[in-house]
Design an enzyme around this catalytic site. Structure first.
Site, PDB file in Angstrom:
ATOM      1  N   ARG A 185       0.850  -1.186   0.000  1.00 54.68           N
ATOM      2  CA  ARG A 185       0.000   0.000   0.000  1.00 54.68           C
ATOM      3  C   ARG A 185       0.888   1.239   0.000  1.00 54.68           C
ATOM      4  NH1 ARG A 185      -3.491  -2.599  -1.772  1.00 54.68           N
ATOM      5  NH2 ARG A 185      -5.488  -3.151  -0.838  1.00 54.68           N
ATOM      6  N   HIS A 241      -1.514   1.143  -9.646  1.00 53.01           N
ATOM      7  CA  HIS A 241      -2.182   0.164  -8.766  1.00 53.01           C
ATOM      8  C   HIS A 241      -2.841  -0.959  -9.584  1.00 53.01           C
ATOM      9  CE1 HIS A 241      -4.290  -0.415  -4.614  1.00 53.01           C
ATOM     10  NE2 HIS A 241      -4.143  -1.588  -5.244  1.00 53.01           N
TER      11      HIS A 241
END
Ligand code: NDP
Ligand code: OXD
Length: 309
Positions: free
Chosen positions: A224, A272
């Site tokens: 993350r 992402h």
């Protein structure tokens, strides 16, 4: 029995099709849902609005569409006592191992450095290093970290991993806990972050961590964005402590247009997409879990919300 899906339109449609095929008796709705909230038994969600899940009084389980559940843990009004299930499915695992392998080989074979040379029309060899002379170190030895290490094994890298609790994995030198981290980092030339985001792991890719790596190491962050202290990475690249980074996740997504990562010659980045849940394969995991719950059996891959993963 009814399931509510909250994701983007294209993925929602793919889920509807996959669930209709594998579990035709299940009633499915896509969010936003304007029917009776009491009729919803299951929620299958990615980044639901804060407090949204509290609207459904009869929820039996919340399925995260992703492996990470930080998008749920950050909701201060998550319904209490409803189990949260993280995504474990072969499509997501395979995609992540592809990406990690690609990123490790990218650093190992200096592909980014050769791309920079090409721009300047420089024809110059960079001495190759044998895979066996490099250690790939995996932060996180869960479903994804372990599979990626397994896929990297045939290349001959020295493999190491770090987790919260002790592990024993053939061909991988395992470390755990804060005390194990220092030793793990000292020999790691290519560091991969596949940790969940929790209060303990936030900011783990920091100056202190980078300084413990051998000089010239590379960092790959597919966990993350908040695992990485961005200014510490920029400083470590500038000083030469790190030779490069591959980043798939960011503190702010989409990455703002004026962010220094966009033009940084030593940063390889993607939006992402390191891996994605594939409804066609993932629906088997969700359906099997619904059947388990309906049969009074324990759910698989339930998250310990007090631990954060
Ligand atoms: P798992 O829950 O299977 O594994 C998590 C691992 O992290 C475990 O080995 C765990 O240790 C370790 N860990 C957790 N907290 C700590 C800590 N404080 N110190 C040391 N180790 C710790 O997760 P997955 O492998 O399924 O997924 C990992 C993450 O990957 C997700 O949470 C998500 O953030 C990210 N991801 C990113 C994607 C992308 O496209 N960029 C796609 C999919 C996932 P232990 O084994 O001891 O419990
Ligand atoms: C996930 C993700 O957690 O895609 O699965 O980030």
């Amino acid at each position: 029995m009814a399931l509510l899906i909250k994701t983007d339109i294209d993925r929602g449609n793919a889920w509807l099709a996959a669930l209709a095929e594998s579990y035709p008796e299940l009633t499915t709705h896509t969010w936003p849902y304007d029917g009776d909230p009491a009729e919803i038994d299951y929620a299958l969600v990615w980044q639901p609005p804060e407090g949204e899940l509290l609207r459904y009084p009869n929820l039996k389980a919340i399925f995260s569409i992703g492996a990470g559940i930080d998008h749920l843990a950050s909701d201060p009004a998550l319904p209490e006592g409803v189990p949260v299930v993280r995504m474990v499915e072969p499509g997501l695992t395979a995609g992540m191992s592809e990406y990690v392998t690609l990123a490790v080989l990218n650093h190992h074979r200096f592909i980014q450095a050769y791309a920079r040379q090409r721009q300047d029309k420089i024809w110059e060899e960079i001495p190759q290093i044998a895979a066996g002379a490099r250690q790939v170190g995996m932060l996180g030895l869960g479903v994804l970290g372990r599979d990626a290490l397994e896929k990297l094994a045939p290349f001959g890298f020295r493999l190491a991993g770090w987790s919260r609790t002790p592990k024993s994995i053939t061909g991988v030198t395992c470390f755990h806990g804060e005390e194990g981290l220092v030793e793990f980092l000292a020999e790691t030339d290519i560091l991969v972050c596949l940790l969940p985001l929790t209060p303990e792991t936030e900011g783990i890719l920091s100056r202190e961590t980078f300084e413990r790596l051998p000089r010239g190491a590379a960092v790959i962050n597919v966990g993350r964005g908040a695992h990485l202290v961005e200014e510490d990475l920029l400083a470590a690249l500038q000083s030469g402590q790190l030779s490069g980074a591959t980043l798939d996740v960011f503190n702010e997504e989409p990455l703002p247009g004026d962010h220094p990562f966009w033009d940084h010659p030593q940063v390889f980045m993607t939006p992402h997409v390191a891996s994605m849940t594939i409804p066609a394969t993932a629906c088997q995991a969700v359906v099997a879990n619904i059947h388990r719950l309906e049969a009074g059996e324990p759910l698989r891959h339930v998250v310990d919300m007090s631990r954060g993963y």
